[in-house]
Design a protein around this motif. Structure first.
Motif, PDB file in Angstrom:
ATOM      1  N   ASP A 175      -3.833   8.833   7.548  1.00 50.07           N
ATOM      2  CA  ASP A 175      -5.839   8.688   7.928  1.00 50.07           C
ATOM      3  C   ASP A 175      -5.606   9.613   8.862  1.00 50.07           C
ATOM      4  O   ASP A 175      -5.033   9.708  10.073  1.00 50.07           O
ATOM      5  CB  ASP A 175      -5.703   7.844   8.860  1.00 50.07           C
ATOM      6  N   TYR A 178     -12.886  11.818   1.877  1.00 50.79           N
ATOM      7  CA  TYR A 178     -12.698  10.726   2.003  1.00 50.79           C
ATOM      8  C   TYR A 178     -13.231   9.301   2.198  1.00 50.79           C
ATOM      9  O   TYR A 178     -12.650   8.351   2.179  1.00 50.79           O
ATOM     10  CB  TYR A 178     -12.939  11.158   3.633  1.00 50.79           C
ATOM     11  N   TYR A 179     -13.925  10.166   1.198  1.00 53.15           N
ATOM     12  CA  TYR A 179     -14.539   8.635   0.718  1.00 53.15           C
ATOM     13  C   TYR A 179     -14.955   8.276   0.021  1.00 53.15           C
ATOM     14  O   TYR A 179     -15.889   7.827  -0.896  1.00 53.15           O
ATOM     15  CB  TYR A 179     -16.263   9.037   1.333  1.00 53.15           C
ATOM     16  N   THR A 187       0.687  -0.962   0.025  1.00 54.33           N
ATOM     17  CA  THR A 187       0.429  -0.079   0.018  1.00 54.33           C
ATOM     18  C   THR A 187       0.582   1.422   0.180  1.00 54.33           C
ATOM     19  O   THR A 187       2.206   1.085   0.323  1.00 54.33           O
ATOM     20  CB  THR A 187      -0.742   0.205   1.064  1.00 54.33           C
ATOM     21  N   GLU A 236      -3.855   6.649  -4.933  1.00 53.49           N
ATOM     22  CA  GLU A 236      -4.542   7.175  -4.843  1.00 53.49           C
ATOM     23  C   GLU A 236      -5.219   7.775  -3.546  1.00 53.49           C
ATOM     24  O   GLU A 236      -4.876   6.552  -2.877  1.00 53.49           O
ATOM     25  CB  GLU A 236      -6.101   7.253  -5.401  1.00 53.49           C
ATOM     26  N   HIS A 237      -4.933   9.076  -3.042  1.00 53.67           N
ATOM     27  CA  HIS A 237      -4.548   8.869  -1.230  1.00 53.67           C
ATOM     28  C   HIS A 237      -5.558  10.205  -0.829  1.00 53.67           C
ATOM     29  O   HIS A 237      -6.080  11.473  -1.814  1.00 53.67           O
ATOM     30  CB  HIS A 237      -3.741   8.799  -0.448  1.00 53.67           C
ATOM     31  N   PRO A 295     -12.853   4.007  -0.732  1.00 58.74           N
ATOM     32  CA  PRO A 295     -12.486   3.504   0.222  1.00 58.74           C
ATOM     33  C   PRO A 295     -12.796   2.885   1.060  1.00 58.74           C
ATOM     34  O   PRO A 295     -14.283   2.683   1.766  1.00 58.74           O
ATOM     35  CB  PRO A 295     -11.610   5.147   0.534  1.00 58.74           C
ATOM     36  N   ASP A 296     -12.214   2.579   2.272  1.00 53.74           N
ATOM     37  CA  ASP A 296     -12.541   1.340   3.284  1.00 53.74           C
ATOM     38  C   ASP A 296     -12.466   2.216   4.317  1.00 53.74           C
ATOM     39  O   ASP A 296     -11.921   1.854   5.194  1.00 53.74           O
ATOM     40  CB  ASP A 296     -11.534   0.279   3.186  1.00 53.74           C
ATOM     41  N   GLN A 297     -12.757   3.313   3.988  1.00 54.99           N
ATOM     42  CA  GLN A 297     -13.240   3.697   5.420  1.00 54.99           C
ATOM     43  C   GLN A 297     -14.304   4.247   5.804  1.00 54.99           C
ATOM     44  O   GLN A 297     -15.776   4.448   5.322  1.00 54.99           O
ATOM     45  CB  GLN A 297     -12.639   5.614   4.889  1.00 54.99           C
ATOM     46  N   ASP A 329     -12.382   7.134  -2.847  1.00 54.98           N
ATOM     47  CA  ASP A 329     -11.369   7.097  -3.078  1.00 54.98           C
ATOM     48  C   ASP A 329     -10.592   6.577  -4.467  1.00 54.98           C
ATOM     49  O   ASP A 329     -10.406   6.449  -5.770  1.00 54.98           O
ATOM     50  CB  ASP A 329     -11.050   4.948  -3.345  1.00 54.98           C
TER      51      ASP A 329
END
Ligand code: SF4
Lengths: 619, 346
Positions: A479, B67-68, A442, A465-466, B20-22, B70
């Motif tokens: 995060d 944040y939601y 990752t 992507e982030h 995403p996994d959030q 990806d």
């Protein structure tokens, strides 16, 4: 020393051109400067503008001045007092005579001393300084420059207004005669400037020549001066102002790093010239963006930095205040960004056209939260190039915004510059990541290298992507995290990253003198030339003093504390109410003494010398 | 350049690729969920690679949006998303940039950036979730709250004249304005696709229910019983009709829009105002429907009010750079360093 043809050889001379805003004194001064530099003399200049764009003509508020100090020796300041004052009207004389040397020369335009001008300059009724004894200590030349210019140009067919405007070129001609300088440089300049209107070019050239002829044929001036070329290091030189040097440094850093240059800016005195200058370089691919306000200026630069540009925002104090929230964002995002503050007198609108060094504490501490940033300060017009170039290198290589402090004095002042070639410029190591950096494949946007620097990624890079943002982030993953110990860790990591930069900057060294001296003058920014001159003069008078000048205000050079410990006497002169001195005392617990001036003006050499002597004599 | 046709065959993306996994942390029942679902739903259809999308947001409930998704994204500071996006787009025209903002973020603290971004016309998509309240700060009135609204900061009712986002956008020379609402996913999807298609700044106002602090403000436009009477769906080239069984229409009485009954035999469908999204005057009048101040009660329009083609900022910027470079040639760095006046000291 007077030679047989009445020409006095001098080591250095200070000339002050002073007139109404509409008299063209800035152009006259800069042409005189460029010619003088071109002829191999060292120079330093100090242009002074009125705050209002069109202050009422003839008043003191409307006086515009240009001071130039030139010589056959090294010149570090624009000079405390002048040898020659050119006063185009009564207001100019009244406002500037205070700093004319006793016995100095005054050249006046008598047309600017009629009853209206005298009244506007607030001389009492019936008083004309050109007609009473008040100027008896000086060598006064009364020339009706306006009518002589009109007479000389009467055949040119120019309008009365245009004739009137050419009088500054007549003045320039007279000065070239007095200082035995060829007008060729200016003639070339005029031909280029007016290439589209040859009749104006001809008229201006005629005005210069008439000024020279006037000096030669009337023999009115008793004194002429000869200043030899200065023994500057061999090389190719150009003349440069601080703001132009900044523009060129940014373009250079962009080229060398391979990063496109983006400037987000909002007009503000005295920083706007950087925006103007860079806007001319569209053909170098420079993107200048005049934003709707100071906040949008820095935010657009943050956006461009996120996109992978070398991003810059330029401003002055009030704009800096508006940018601080966004600067906090750039700090927590850990993106490269160069923020250039051309300081001026504050607070608030303060003295917009005058100089001050009063934003250091703002740069150091003026943000919410724990928000450390590297700070560099430029000390002269040409040093703006090196300082800004280094700021670009640090911002890109250390992924942190960097603040650069310049000020109104060096922004507009000029000096000869032995400019580098592109090969002389240090490499800028710009790296974009396109690979995951975690063992599990990752991508961790806040995983740091040994210098605490996080990876930079361009949006558009596949697979990485982030999201980044202003909320506190968990170490490494980025995060959102509100975990107490994580926050403390992140604050400390951001601090450590800035502190680590101390390993990448040069150690502090003595500009003049050594650690065995009795007193150290520690300076930063535009006081450089004055401190240097003061210290050199005192050394030649037999005193044992030294000078260190800081560019790196945060972090400080690693050896600074150790050097300071060696001194019983440390003097810190600043054009503010004592800012560096607070940081130095706080950090190193040394009993430094301040010398402060908050008048919107640079120090004079005498002020610094007197303070040093006062300290030395106290013992 | 045609951005999609020249690319190699794109990987087939699904909405899952953009989730995403959030954990999504909006309040249960918040209208934001429905908007997120529609956005995630249309992204695979936009013909772009996943890494080309960027979301920029400011501060507020809606601004958690990046944040939601990806994709690349930045959750920035209050009101400044448009300014950040402007710099990003000017420097990276290749990116497909979406701004998510709210009524407080865009119209209050970020008002200046919003109007200037609109007039400059970057190719950006702005989604403004309008819930007529400050949610994240727990319930103060916003610049779109109606007069009289009782909130924590207006216990005796708001006395502020609210902004009308459509009027503000048109006044700021927006090249695209549309309105949709959270409770009509089908319509929203269609509008989102059109907004993305528009080359220029697309400004989409989305009525969004905040069940916690301003519940039901827009229900009359979405719930059975009132929806047909109170909302007017705009369709390009079609007359403005609404009401139960499309029994009503809007026609012009001079410049004044009036509601007419299509069943009483006095007016036919041919008398009605025909929607033309390129007509700025009509768009301005449509925008004013929400003001309710011209004596007649008018339905609330949804759909694309206005959409015109105009060169984008970044195109014009690039064009200027190319033109100047063509004319002057690209200078080399040493020429810039030396300037045009130098002298030599031997
Ligand atoms: S406060 Fe209102 S707008 Fe915010 S998340 Fe909760 S329901 Fe949604």
């Amino acid at each position: 020393m007077k030679t047989e043809d009445g020409v006095i050889e001098k080591e250095s001379v200070v000339v002050r051109f002073s007139g109404d805003s509409g008299d063209g004194m800035q152009l006259t001064g800069s042409q005189f400067t460029d010619t003088t530099a071109f002829l191999g003399k060292d120079i330093s200049t100090f242009p002074e503008f009125p705050a209002e764009i069109r202050a009422p003509a003839g008043t003191i508020a409307g006086v515009s001045g240009f001071q130039v100090h030139f010589g056959s020796k090294e010149i570090f300041t624009a000079g405390d007092e002048y040898d020659v004052l050119v006063a185009m009207n009564a207001a100019a004389l009244k406002s500037d005579i205070g700093n004319l040397k006793k016995g100095g020369i005054i050249i006046t335009n008598t047309a600017g001393f009629d009853s209206k001008n005298l009244r506007l300059a607030e001389y009492p009724d019936g008083v004309n300084p050109l007609e009473d004894e008040s100027l008896s200590e000086y060598e006064v030349y009364k020339v009706n420059i306006t009518s002589l210019t009109k007479e000389a140009l009467k055949e040119t067919g120019l309008s009365n207004k245009e004739l009137e405007r050419s009088k500054n070129m007549f003045v320039l001609g007279m000065l070239y005669w007095i200082f035995d300088q060829s007008p060729d440089y200016t003639i070339n300049f005029i031909n280029e400037k007016f290439s589209k209107s040859p009749e104006l070019a001809q008229a201006n050239i005629l005005a210069i020549k008439s000024g020279i002829n006037f000096g030669e044929t009337t023999e009115i001036f008793n004194t002429r001066f000869k200043i030899n070329a200065s023994p500057q290091p061999p090389g190719t030189y150009r003349s440069i102002t601080g703001n132009n040097a900044i523009a060129i440094a940014l373009i250079s850093a962009s080229e060398i790093s391979g990063l496109p240059l983006f400037l987000g800016s909002y007009p503000i005195t005295p920083a706007s010239d950087i925006l103007h200058e860079l806007s001319k370089y569209k053909h170098s691919g420079v993107r200048t963006f005049q934003a709707e306000d100071e906040i949008a200026a820095i935010c657009s630069a943050i956006g461009a930095s996120y996109g992978g540009s070398l991003s810059v925002t330029t401003t002055s104090g009030p704009g800096m205040s508006l940018k601080t929230e966004a600067l906090g964002l750039a700090t927590i995002l850990e993106l490269p960004l160069v923020v250039i503050n051309i300081q001026r007198g504050g607070p608030s609108t303060g003295l917009p056209t005058k100089t001050e060094q009063s934003d250091l504490l703002q740069a150091m501490y003026g943000r919410h939260g724990e928000c450390p940033l590297p700070i560099l300060a430029a000390h002269s017009p040409s040093d703006c190039f090196d300082t800004v170039y280094e700021a670009c290198k640090l911002t890109v290589e250390h992924m942190t915004p960097v603040i650069v402090l310049s000020d109104g004095y060096i922004a507009n002042g000029s000096e000869p510059w032995k400019f580098p070639t592109s090969n002389d410029l240090p490499k800028i190591n710009s790296v974009f990541t396109d690979m995951p950096n975690a063992e599990d494949g990752t991508f961790l946007p806040y995983k740091r290298d040994e210098n605490f620097v996080r990876p930079r990624v361009k949006p558009g890079t596949k697979g990485l992507e982030h999201r980044i943002g202003g909320l506190e982030k968990a170490n490494e993953t980025g995060d959102i995290s509100y975990e107490p110990h994580n926050h403390e860790l992140m604050v400390n990591l951001r601090q450590a990253k800035v502190d680590k930069i101390a390993d990448f900057i040069p150690e502090a060294k003595f500009d003049t003198g050594s650690e065995d001296s009795e007193l150290l003058v520690l300076g930063w920014g535009s006081t450089y030339g004055t401190i240097k001159t003061a210290v050199l003069e005192l050394i030649s008078e037999g005193y044992n003093v030294s000078h260190i000048h800081l560019r790196h205000m945060n972090p400080f050079p690693k050896n600074l504390g150790m050097l300071l410990m060696k001194f019983k006497n440390i003097l810190i002169p600043e054009i503010n109410n004592g800012q560096l001195i607070k940081i130095i005392r706080d950090k190193y617990l040394v009993p430094a003494i301040g010398l402060n001036k908050i008048q919107g003006l640079p120090f004079t050499t005498a002020e610094i010398k007197n303070k040093i002597l006062e300290i030395l004599n106290k013992k | 350049m045609n951005e999609t046709n020249n690319l190699p065959v794109l990987e087939k993306l699904t909405y899952k690729d953009f989730a995403p996994d959030q954990d999504v942390k909006w309040c249960p029942g918040c209208g934001d969920y429905s908007i997120l679902k529609q956005v995630q739903g249309i992204f695979p259809e936009l013909g772009k690679k996943k890494e080309e999308f960027v979301f920029i947001s400011g501060i507020g409930c809606s601004s958690r949006f990046p944040y939601y998704m990806d994709t690349y994204g930045m959750h920035s500071i209050h009101g400044r998303a448009t300014a950040i996006a402007a710099g990003l787009k000017a420097s990276r025209p290749d990116l497909d940039i979406w701004i998510v903002t709210g009524d407080g973020d865009a119209m209050s603290i970020g008002g200046n950036h919003l109007i200037h971004t609109l007039r400059k016309n970057f190719n950006l998509n702005i989604l403004m979730f309008n819930n007529e309240i400050y949610g994240l700060t727990k319930g103060q009135y916003s610049p779109t709250s109606h007069v009289g609204l009782v909130t924590k900061s207006t216990p005796f009712g708001s006395i502020d004249e609210p902004f009308n986002p459509a009027e503000l956008a048109l006044g700021a020379k927006s090249t695209f304005f549309a309105r949709s609402l959270d409770r009509d996913p089908k319509h929203m999807k269609e509008i989102l696709l059109k907004a993305h298609e528009h080359k220029g700044t697309s400004f989409v106002e989305i009525y969004q229910n905040c069940p916690v602090f301003n519940d039901g403000t827009f229900f009359i436009y979405s719930e059975k019983g009132t929806k047909k009477e109170e909302s007017l769906y705009l369709e390009e080239g079609k007359p403005l009709i609404f009401g139960e069984n499309n029994c009503k229409g809007i026609k012009f009485d001079g410049f004044k829009p009036v509601v007419v009954d299509l069943t009483d035999g006095k007016n036919s469908i041919n008398d009605l105002w025909v929607h033309d999204k390129k007509d700025r005057i009509k768009a301005t009048i449509l925008a004013s429907f929400a003001n309710g101040s011209n004596g007649t009660h008018l339905p609330r329009p949804f759909g694309i009010f206005y959409s015109i083609d105009k060169p984008t900022y970044e195109e014009t910027m690039m064009h200027q750079i190319e033109e100047v470079t063509k004319k002057k040639g690209k200078p080399n760095l040493d020429e810039i360093l030396s300037g045009d006046k130098t002298w030599v000291i031997a």
